[in-house]
Design an enzyme around this catalytic site. Structure first.
Site, PDB file in Angstrom:
ATOM      1  N   TYR A 441      44.050  48.858 -91.841  1.00 27.86           N
ATOM      2  CA  TYR A 441      43.024  47.874 -91.509  1.00 27.86           C
ATOM      3  C   TYR A 441      42.233  48.259 -90.259  1.00 27.86           C
ATOM      4  CZ  TYR A 441      46.865  45.270 -88.953  1.00 27.86           C
ATOM      5  OH  TYR A 441      47.921  44.886 -88.151  1.00 27.86           O
ATOM      6  N   GLU A 442      41.056  47.643 -90.144  1.00 34.84           N
ATOM      7  CA  GLU A 442      40.042  48.008 -89.143  1.00 34.84           C
ATOM      8  C   GLU A 442      39.571  49.451 -89.301  1.00 34.84           C
ATOM      9  OE1 GLU A 442      38.700  45.668 -87.662  1.00 34.84           O
ATOM     10  OE2 GLU A 442      40.247  44.185 -88.093  1.00 34.84           O
ATOM     11  N   GLY A 443      39.633  49.951 -90.522  1.00 34.49           N
ATOM     12  CA  GLY A 443      39.148  51.302 -90.811  1.00 34.49           C
ATOM     13  C   GLY A 443      40.298  52.280 -90.928  1.00 34.49           C
TER      14      GLY A 443
END
Length: 596
Positions: A441-443
């Protein structure tokens, strides 16, 4: 039973001795950040995380969140609500929030130390207040005055929490494909319709309201990312006067059944003409989103660091106690039936790998966080610009490397337990499962690598890299006559030179084949991370040599640095070879032949 003890000695060493935040805060004008105050906050933070949050970690994993399909309500695991109430009562929620909105105004980099303790003690619980920080940043920088009064103050007070609603089922990283719509209402608000997935803390029972920051398209929006706007969509309607009203047309459709972080609700959120308010300018939503995501990416890196440290602590305790075989060079504890496994070289390899990555990663991330403070409070325009450029360069390294190292360290720590690590009794398998999400998550790691090499190096001409290489060069020049550091300075300088050369090589290849960037990106990111840690480990040794610290600490830092340079830094050789191999080995095979 899995335990956690906040590593206050190393946190203080990193913050005060190596990164030097006291002098930085004094120069930037953070009047509240006095050493006695900070020491007291660290002590109290350790007590809260050790005694309140850590015991709930296994509870959250075993019981998880409960979803009511009839009402869309989500119930958090037992004890989570009471822990959140204590968190808010202690003022922790507003530690780094601006004073004008009810916060305490402490520096961001100091708040990172508390966040590390929270993530290590209970990552799933820590996700509930996590996104409130991103919402605070977005509202602080892009919100209108009435929006700050109506939404920001309750979030800072801890009465409400925030979320980031970006992802849709058909678009993850490629936000230009999103379909959520925003139709203007007569009262100046907007009717938001669409479905978002993977929304952390999208629904829960910890607060009376949840403020969703939602990306959507206006009716006349241009296609792609140029047509994205951001909207404030609360669970309970909120007017311009800040008064909370009836339930908004926002509903949790389900919660995900996940590999880990079971105590954190990951929601599918349905917006059915829900009332929302535009934040920032129309079609400029990506700017507000990146305000949230940049701080969130650093925060996720800290999650990897915290999990790695907790796993290491338990593996170290087990390795000291577990008796198994004799040392190959002769019994080290002849009074016992066998030696503790910490005498065996391979166990030491795993433990020292964890120790070197954790302590080096702590320095790297704390320094990056200190740049957030410089960017916010410095008065010199050149200093702010330099901090912004260096922070932008370091952010994908911190996010990707610390989370990948978190996965590696939880794996090594579990391995130290042997079969006992695979069963739930010792809690090691939970840490390994929880750590896996941080790389996603968050890239994902690949996305961070493309941001680093494709944007921060190629598009921005590597200005952040030049700042960091300048730090290395200045330090190596300053310490060139220091015989005690010679064993580190030489290899560090060599790797820095190769870092520059590799960057230029990739750049030249990319001029004729853009795929060279994608092919090299992940290896380039890890190469960067390992050289960055080499710099901080050398700084750490220089600091203990000059500082008033115990001989035990001096010995431990120097020997761990030696291990890092001998056993971990050589990983750059493999990454350099992979980078230089180019795109051809990756792209030569026809996709139709992958199953042949």
């Amino acid at each position: 039973m899995n335990r956690y003890e906040a590593p206050l000695r190393d946190i203080r060493f990193a913050l005060f001795d190596v990164v030097g935040i006291e002098a930085l805060y004094a120069r930037l004008g953070f009047a509240n950040a006095q050493r006695d105050v900070m020491d007291a906050v660290l002590d109290e933070g350790a007590k809260f995380t050790q005694t309140v949050l850590a015991p709930l970690n296994a509870v959250g994993d075993e019981i998880g969140c409960k979803y009511d399909k009839d009402t869309g309500a989500v119930t958090s695991p037992p004890g989570f609500l009471r822990a959140y109430e204590q968190f808010v009562a202690g003022g922790w929620n507003g530690l780094v929030a601006p004073e004008q909105f009810g916060g305490q105004g402490m520096p961001e980099s100091f708040g990172v130390a508390l966040k590390e303790m929270i993530d290590a003690s209970n990552l799933a619980w820590g996700n509930y207040p996590l996104l409130s920080h991103g919402a605070t940043e977005a509202l602080k920088h892009h919100g209108e005055t009435w929006q700050q009064d109506a939404f920001l103050r309750p979030i800072v007070e801890g009465r409400w929490t925030g979320t980031m609603c970006l992802t849709e089922a058909h678009c993850g990283t490629d936000l230009g494909l999103l379909k959520t719509r925003a139709v203007p209402n007569a009262d100046g608000s907007f009717a938001i319709s669409g479905t978002k997935i993977f929304i952390t803390a999208g629904e829960h029972d910890l607060t009376e309201n949840i403020v969703h920051l939602v990306l959507a398209r206006l009716p006349d929006a241009p296609a792609g990312t140029r047509g994205i706007s951001m909207f404030i969509v609360p669970k309970m309607k909120v007017g311009r006067d800040g008064v909370m009203g009836e339930r908004n047309a926002v509903r949790c459709g389900s919660i995900e059944h996940k590999m880990g972080i079971h105590g954190s609700s990951t929601c599918v959120m349905h917006f059915d003409a829900a009332q929302g308010w535009l934040i920032g300018e129309p079609n400029k939503g990506l700017m507000a989103m990146f305000t949230m995501m940049n701080t969130a990416r650093l925060a996720v890196g800290i999650q990897g660091l915290g999990l790695a440290d907790r796993a290491y602590q338990n593996a170290l305790a087990y390795a000291r106690d577990r008796l198994q075989m004799r040392s190959l060079s002769g019994a080290k504890f002849p009074d016992k039936p066998a030696d503790p496994i910490i005498v065996h070289p391979d166990v030491r390899r795993m433990l020292l790998t964890c120790k070197s990555l954790i302590e080096g990663g702590r320095l790297l991330s704390y320094h990056a966080a200190s740049l957030v403070d410089v960017l916010a409070a410095a008065t010199d325009a050149d200093e702010k610009r330099r901090a912004d450029e260096l922070l932008g360069f370091l952010t994908p390294i911190v996010k990707a490397c610390l989370t990948e190292w978190g996965v590696e360290c939880t794996y090594h720590a579990l391995q130290c337990f042997g079969g006992h690590g695979y069963i739930a009794e010792h809690g090691m398998e939970q840490l390994a499962r929880d750590a896996r999400i941080t790389t996603l998550y968050e890239g994902t790691t690949g996305i961070q690598a493309l941001d680093l090499l494709g944007r921060k190096i190629m598009q921005l001409q590597g200005v952040g890299l030049q700042h960091f290489l300048g730090m290395i060069q200045a330090f190596c020049t300053e310490q060139s006559g220091n015989a005690a550091l010679a064993e580190f300075i030489g290899p560090l300088a060599e790797r820095a030179q190769e870092w520059q050369a590799l960057t230029m090589e990739v750049g030249r290849k990319a001029m004729s084949n853009a795929d060279e960037v994608g092919a090299a990106a992940v290896d380039y990111l890890f190469y960067s991370g390992y050289v960055a840690l080499a710099y901080w480990w050398t700084r750490a040794v220089a600091t203990v040599d000059l500082g008033n610290v115990s001989n035990d600490l001096k010995t431990a830092k120097r020997e761990t640095a030696r291990f890092y340079f001998a056993r971990i830094l050589p990983r750059t050789l493999t990454h350099a070879a992979a980078i230089r191999s180019g795109a051809s080995p990756l792209l030569a095979l026809d996709p139709a032949l992958f199953d042949s």
